[in-house]
Enzyme design. Structure first.
Site, short mmCIF file in Angstrom:
data_model
loop_
_atom_site.label_atom_id
_atom_site.label_comp_id
_atom_site.label_asym_id
_atom_site.label_seq_id
_atom_site.Cartn_x
_atom_site.Cartn_y
_atom_site.Cartn_z
N GLU A 162 0.86 -1.17 0.00
CA GLU A 162 0.00 0.00 0.00
C GLU A 162 0.90 1.22 0.00
OE1 GLU A 162 -2.52 -3.02 2.34
OE2 GLU A 162 -0.65 -2.07 2.93
N TYR A 166 7.25 2.07 -7.93
CA TYR A 166 6.62 0.75 -7.88
C TYR A 166 6.15 0.30 -9.26
CZ TYR A 166 6.65 1.86 -2.87
OH TYR A 166 7.03 2.21 -1.60
#
Length: 164
Positions: free
Chosen positions: A108, A120
């Site tokens: 998250e 990411y």
């Protein structure tokens, strides 16, 4: 990119890591939290060190559950951000995970953290949903991200995520 040496986090690294954790996060883990994570057989934590000083430049970790792992902590010292250290650490962490049989990773990230989301995505993560009001201090939604499985199948869809 700043050169760093990547190694497994050791118990003696925890005080320095905890200081960085308090500097980077509004709800930091305690030294005991890191100690517990290191003592679990299902966790992997790495540190990146500056070769000249031996100081910790960053750290990251994951918690394994069967063939999946949640990346829990990723931090780089403020003055060293933007030099590729986070990507280097995460690449090493994910490779160590794969060597342990992990087929996909999740994490998250604060919805407003565009730099982290971009990193990411470069590492193969895709957005799979939103956790409303996941973060506090300040309150903010989290973007849930997954990597595809090693066989190429995609992350769970939003209907699966909503049930978590």
């Amino acid at each position: 990119m700043s050169e760093v040496q990547i190694s497994e986090m050791r118990l003696k690294d925890i005080p320095e890591v905890a200081v960085m954790e308090r500097q980077c996060f509004s709800e930091p883990w305690s030294e005991n939290g890191f100690r517990s994570a290191l003592e679990q057989g299902c966790s992997v934590y790495l540190v990146a060190r500056e070769p000249a000083s031996g100081q910790i430049a960053g750290y990251c970790g994951l918690l394994r559950s069967f063939e999946e792992a949640e990346i829990l902590n990723v931090a780089v010292r403020g003055e060293l951000r933007g030099q590729g250290i986070g990507g280097t650490m995460l690449s090493h962490l994910m490779e160590q995970g794969r060597q342990r049989g992990i087929r996909r990773f999740t994490l998250e990230v604060r919805r407003s953290n565009a730099a982290a989301i971009h990193l990411y995505e470069k590492l193969g993560f895709v957005s799979a949903g939103i956790r409303k009001n996941f973060y506090r201090k300040p309150e903010e939604d989290a973007v849930i991200m997954w990597t595809p499985e090693a066989d190429g199948s995609s992350a769970p869809d939003d209907s699966v995520i909503a049930g978590i």
